[in-house]
Design an enzyme around this catalytic site. Structure first.
Site, PDB file in Angstrom:
ATOM      1  N   ARG A 160       1.184  -1.325  -0.215  1.00 41.39           N
ATOM      2  CA  ARG A 160      -0.079   0.294   0.193  1.00 41.39           C
ATOM      3  C   ARG A 160       1.103   1.234  -0.370  1.00 41.39           C
ATOM      4  O   ARG A 160       0.360   2.034   0.436  1.00 41.39           O
ATOM      5  CB  ARG A 160      -1.027  -0.339   0.933  1.00 41.39           C
ATOM      6  CG  ARG A 160      -2.091  -1.014   1.011  1.00 41.39           C
ATOM      7  CD  ARG A 160      -2.896  -0.448   0.686  1.00 41.39           C
ATOM      8  NE  ARG A 160      -3.976  -1.408  -0.118  1.00 41.39           N
ATOM      9  CZ  ARG A 160      -5.087  -1.415   0.944  1.00 41.39           C
ATOM     10  NH1 ARG A 160      -5.993  -1.143   1.843  1.00 41.39           N
ATOM     11  NH2 ARG A 160      -6.257  -2.809   0.803  1.00 41.39           N
ATOM     12  N   ARG A 181      -3.218   6.464   0.200  1.00 39.77           N
ATOM     13  CA  ARG A 181      -3.675   7.414   0.286  1.00 39.77           C
ATOM     14  C   ARG A 181      -3.133   8.617   1.669  1.00 39.77           C
ATOM     15  O   ARG A 181      -2.989   9.728   1.623  1.00 39.77           O
ATOM     16  CB  ARG A 181      -5.217   7.229   1.702  1.00 39.77           C
ATOM     17  CG  ARG A 181      -6.489   7.102   0.970  1.00 39.77           C
ATOM     18  CD  ARG A 181      -7.833   6.857   1.386  1.00 39.77           C
ATOM     19  NE  ARG A 181      -7.328   5.378   1.980  1.00 39.77           N
ATOM     20  CZ  ARG A 181      -8.258   4.665   2.571  1.00 39.77           C
ATOM     21  NH1 ARG A 181      -9.415   4.942   3.140  1.00 39.77           N
ATOM     22  NH2 ARG A 181      -8.182   3.598   3.137  1.00 39.77           N
ATOM     23  N   ARG A 232      -6.882  11.500  -6.959  1.00 40.07           N
ATOM     24  CA  ARG A 232      -8.078  10.617  -6.836  1.00 40.07           C
ATOM     25  C   ARG A 232      -9.181  11.660  -6.681  1.00 40.07           C
ATOM     26  O   ARG A 232     -10.477  10.876  -6.831  1.00 40.07           O
ATOM     27  CB  ARG A 232      -8.415   9.721  -5.975  1.00 40.07           C
ATOM     28  CG  ARG A 232      -7.713   8.410  -6.118  1.00 40.07           C
ATOM     29  CD  ARG A 232      -8.365   7.597  -7.031  1.00 40.07           C
ATOM     30  NE  ARG A 232      -9.492   7.430  -6.732  1.00 40.07           N
ATOM     31  CZ  ARG A 232     -10.037   6.604  -5.477  1.00 40.07           C
ATOM     32  NH1 ARG A 232      -9.286   5.728  -4.861  1.00 40.07           N
ATOM     33  NH2 ARG A 232     -10.849   6.630  -5.352  1.00 40.07           N
ATOM     34  N   ASP A 266      -6.720  -3.435  -7.241  1.00 43.22           N
ATOM     35  CA  ASP A 266      -7.197  -3.858  -6.439  1.00 43.22           C
ATOM     36  C   ASP A 266      -7.277  -5.378  -6.702  1.00 43.22           C
ATOM     37  O   ASP A 266      -7.132  -5.479  -7.526  1.00 43.22           O
ATOM     38  CB  ASP A 266      -8.199  -3.431  -5.735  1.00 43.22           C
ATOM     39  CG  ASP A 266      -8.696  -3.717  -4.545  1.00 43.22           C
ATOM     40  OD1 ASP A 266      -8.160  -3.021  -3.611  1.00 43.22           O
ATOM     41  OD2 ASP A 266      -9.691  -4.945  -4.085  1.00 43.22           O
ATOM     42  N   TYR A 308     -14.047 -12.680   0.673  1.00 48.34           N
ATOM     43  CA  TYR A 308     -15.138 -11.247   0.708  1.00 48.34           C
ATOM     44  C   TYR A 308     -16.556 -11.272  -0.754  1.00 48.34           C
ATOM     45  O   TYR A 308     -17.112 -10.820  -0.245  1.00 48.34           O
ATOM     46  CB  TYR A 308     -14.830  -9.896  -0.109  1.00 48.34           C
ATOM     47  CG  TYR A 308     -13.676  -9.618   0.141  1.00 48.34           C
ATOM     48  CD1 TYR A 308     -14.382  -8.172   1.091  1.00 48.34           C
ATOM     49  CD2 TYR A 308     -12.478  -9.483   0.365  1.00 48.34           C
ATOM     50  CE1 TYR A 308     -13.008  -7.457   1.670  1.00 48.34           C
ATOM     51  CE2 TYR A 308     -10.960  -9.326   1.135  1.00 48.34           C
ATOM     52  CZ  TYR A 308     -11.595  -8.043   1.836  1.00 48.34           C
ATOM     53  OH  TYR A 308     -10.156  -7.822   2.401  1.00 48.34           O
TER      54      TYR A 308
HETATM   55  O1  CP3 Z   1       0.199  -1.735  -2.015  1.00 46.64           O
HETATM   56  C1  CP3 Z   1      -0.732  -0.953  -2.962  1.00 46.64           C
HETATM   57  O2  CP3 Z   1       0.249   0.078  -3.230  1.00 46.64           O
HETATM   58  C2  CP3 Z   1      -0.776  -1.103  -4.469  1.00 46.64           C
HETATM   59  C3  CP3 Z   1      -2.566  -1.419  -4.398  1.00 46.64           C
HETATM   60  C4  CP3 Z   1      -3.355  -2.465  -3.872  1.00 46.64           C
HETATM   61  C5  CP3 Z   1      -4.463  -1.296  -3.108  1.00 46.64           C
HETATM   62  N1  CP3 Z   1      -5.459  -2.760  -2.760  1.00 46.64           N
HETATM   63  C6  CP3 Z   1      -4.874  -0.448  -2.973  1.00 46.64           C
HETATM   64  C7  CP3 Z   1      -6.285   0.393  -3.111  1.00 46.64           C
HETATM   65  C8  CP3 Z   1      -2.820  -3.750  -2.942  1.00 46.64           C
HETATM   66  C9  CP3 Z   1      -2.155  -4.585  -2.807  1.00 46.64           C
HETATM   67  C10 CP3 Z   1      -4.347  -3.880  -2.853  1.00 46.64           C
HETATM   68  C11 CP3 Z   1      -4.517  -5.200  -2.517  1.00 46.64           C
HETATM   69  C12 CP3 Z   1      -5.940  -5.571  -1.119  1.00 46.64           C
HETATM   70  N2  CP3 Z   1      -7.211  -5.071  -1.909  1.00 46.64           N
HETATM   71  C13 CP3 Z   1      -6.225  -6.536  -0.642  1.00 46.64           C
HETATM   72  C14 CP3 Z   1      -4.908  -7.172  -0.254  1.00 46.64           C
HETATM   73  C15 CP3 Z   1      -3.709  -6.744   0.866  1.00 46.64           C
HETATM   74  C16 CP3 Z   1      -4.706  -6.270   2.271  1.00 46.64           C
HETATM   75  O3  CP3 Z   1      -4.661  -4.813   2.948  1.00 46.64           O
HETATM   76  O4  CP3 Z   1      -4.551  -6.990   3.122  1.00 46.64           O
HETATM   77  C17 CP3 Z   1      -7.163  -6.550  -0.149  1.00 46.64           C
HETATM   78  C18 CP3 Z   1      -7.969  -7.662   1.431  1.00 46.64           C
HETATM   79  C19 CP3 Z   1      -8.157  -5.073  -0.633  1.00 46.64           C
HETATM   80  C20 CP3 Z   1      -9.125  -5.125  -0.526  1.00 46.64           C
HETATM   81  C21 CP3 Z   1      -9.764  -3.658  -0.651  1.00 46.64           C
HETATM   82  N3  CP3 Z   1      -9.430  -2.523  -1.152  1.00 46.64           N
HETATM   83  C22 CP3 Z   1      -9.208  -2.888   1.411  1.00 46.64           C
HETATM   84  C23 CP3 Z   1     -10.042  -3.984   2.508  1.00 46.64           C
HETATM   85  C24 CP3 Z   1      -9.537  -1.713   1.069  1.00 46.64           C
HETATM   86  C25 CP3 Z   1      -9.849  -0.491   1.701  1.00 46.64           C
HETATM   87  C26 CP3 Z   1     -10.989   0.252   2.101  1.00 46.64           C
HETATM   88  C27 CP3 Z   1     -10.822   1.135   2.718  1.00 46.64           C
HETATM   89  O5  CP3 Z   1     -10.872   2.361   2.591  1.00 46.64           O
HETATM   90  O6  CP3 Z   1      -9.591   1.407   3.582  1.00 46.64           O
HETATM   91  C28 CP3 Z   1      -9.739  -1.415  -0.525  1.00 46.64           C
HETATM   92  C29 CP3 Z   1      -9.451  -0.147  -1.170  1.00 46.64           C
HETATM   93  C30 CP3 Z   1      -8.021  -0.125  -1.552  1.00 46.64           C
HETATM   94  N4  CP3 Z   1      -7.372  -0.922  -2.299  1.00 46.64           N
HETATM   95  C31 CP3 Z   1      -7.513   1.499  -1.887  1.00 46.64           C
HETATM   96  C32 CP3 Z   1      -6.822   1.400  -1.991  1.00 46.64           C
HETATM   97  C33 CP3 Z   1      -5.209   2.629  -2.643  1.00 46.64           C
HETATM   98  C34 CP3 Z   1      -7.974   2.647  -0.601  1.00 46.64           C
HETATM   99  C35 CP3 Z   1      -9.027   3.060  -2.339  1.00 46.64           C
HETATM  100  C36 CP3 Z   1      -9.095   4.835  -1.758  1.00 46.64           C
HETATM  101  O7  CP3 Z   1      -7.791   5.529  -2.066  1.00 46.64           O
HETATM  102  O8  CP3 Z   1     -10.143   5.046  -1.535  1.00 46.64           O
END
Ligand code: CP3
Length: 354
Positions: A27, A31, A40, A76, A155
């Site tokens: 990540r 954000r 974004r 994602d 999920y």
């Molecule tokens: O790591 C990186 O920088 C690459 C991008 C990445 C994202 N999601 C971007 C993202 C990666 C590798 C993921 C994987 C992902 N997505 C996982 C596995 C990693 C982990 O955290 O365990 C999981 C479980 C997800 C599912 C998911 N997508 C979640 C739980 C969330 C967070 C929700 C939140 O708003 O807190 C997301 C959204 C997400 N994926 C964001 C990003 C940058 C946030 C979206 C935003 O900016 O509004």
């Protein structure tokens, strides 16, 4: 020209011990960066993922800012499901939400009617975005990724985020045939998503089985590991993989199943969370696996001397493994001060950080 194949990250994945560990952060794009939040504005998460120029730019932001040793492709784990036509959105602050949760045998049958090859056909924006990043980065490698079958199923079956993933774990025992059909399909989904990123120019891949730690070791072995092996391109028989790049396998709370996370040697590296010191992890993983991790994300809030001592300790313990990739134990929390991440990279690279 050396190229990404000779980069510190790829050498660590091959098991080469180096004076300093390569470093990247799960990540790192997202954000915590003001330049991300600015880009974004007005674009939904999944739309951003499917806009090649935007996804490429967001992928590059943390590399420019922090000088990390790898980019991780901005996308994602639910993106390939979206490309397969599944109704999914990402709710800010919550995570993936599915309009039609997969609960019954007929739900599974309906879902898997879409062949994973349809995702390959729809993956143009993914290949294009990775291609833009690869052209920009030169020698710095790009890590592609996918969600592992169990984490995706957790999920899909719940319909959204959950704490204990009870419904997914229940399906394994209540209707094992449907579970295996679903997990087989999800493994192919992960495989084609990884393949699109490797075709675009990714030099390594990480399989995220974030929620694998909620499983008993027996369930992990019987219901999950074979599908994760398939997601990483395992060929039946000789234990090798169709994937042409090194593989990292990550989960949270995987202490009791750490040896299983090696996937019988298919994983070149195993990612460890903050709960297990890396020297203990290395003792379990043995001489043929690189370790990745495991700075505690909570310590990113601590005064710098406290955090620096922790990072130094992580690096010291990482020397017990055949090779070490420095990372966090889970993703960067959104409220993290990005300057702190830049400082960790400088420390890992042996630069002077007061
Ligand atoms: O790591 C990186 O920088 C690459 C991008 C990445 C994202 N999601 C971007 C993202 C990666 C590798 C993921 C994987 C992902 N997505 C996982 C596995 C990693 C982990 O955290 O365990 C999981 C479980 C997800 C599912 C998911 N997508 C979640 C739980 C969330 C967070 C929700 C939140 O708003 O807190 C997301 C959204 C997400 N994926 C964001 C990003 C940058 C946030 C979206 C935003 O900016 O509004």
């Amino acid at each position: 020209m050396p190229g990404p194949a000779d980069s510190p990250l790829i050498r660590a994945l091959r098991g080469e011990r180096q004076d300093r560990p390569p470093v990247w952060f799960m990540r790192q794009a997202g954000r915590s960066l003001p330049e991300y939040r600015e880009l974004r504005v007005g674009t939904r998460m999944l739309d951003a993922c499917l806009d090649p120029a935007l996804a490429a730019e967001i992928t590059l932001q943390p590399v420019r800012r922090h000088h990390v040793d790898a980019a991780v492709f901005f996308s994602d784990i639910v993106v390939p499901l979206k490309l397969a036509g599944v109704a999914v959105e990402i709710e800010p602050g919550r995570g993936p939400v599915f309009a039609d949760p997969i609960r019954t045998a007929s739900d599974v049958k309906r879902l898997i009617r879409t062949p994973p090859a349809a995702i390959t056909d729809a993956s143009g924006p993914i290949r294009e975005a990775v291609g833009i990043v690869a052209a920009e980065l030169g020698d710095t490698p790009i890590i592609g990724f996918a969600g592992a079958p169990f984490t995706l199923a957790a999920y899909l079956i719940e319909g959204g985020p959950s704490k204990e993933h009870l419904r997914a774990r229940a399906m394994m025992h209540a209707d094992p045939a449907s579970w295996h059909l679903l997990a087989t399909w999800l493994a192919e989904v992960a495989e084609v998503f990884l393949d699109a990123q490797v075709t675009g120019g990714a030099s390594a891949v990480q399989l995220f089985d974030s929620w694998a730690g909620s499983l008993s070791p027996a369930d992990y072995r019987e219901f999950v590991a074979p599908h994760s092996r398939q997601a990483l391109g395992a060929r039946t028989g000789d234990g090798s993989s169709e994937l042409t790049v090194p593989r990292i396998h990550f989960g949270i709370g995987t202490g009791p199943i750490l040896d299983d996370m090696r996937l019988d040697g298919l994983a070149d590296a195993v990612g460890v969370d903050w709960r297990l010191p890396l020297d203990e992890a290395a003792a379990v993983l043995g001489p043929d696996t690189t370790v990745q991790g495991n700075i505690d994300p909570a310590l990113l809030q601590a005064p710098w001397p406290v955090l620096a001592a922790h990072v130094t300790d992580v690096i010291e313990r990482g020397r017990a493994a055949r090779a070490h990739i420095l990372n966090l134990g889970h993703g960067v929390p959104p409220e993290t001060d990005p300057e702190v991440l830049t400082r960790i990279v400088a420390l890992a690279h042996g630069e002077d950080v007061a």
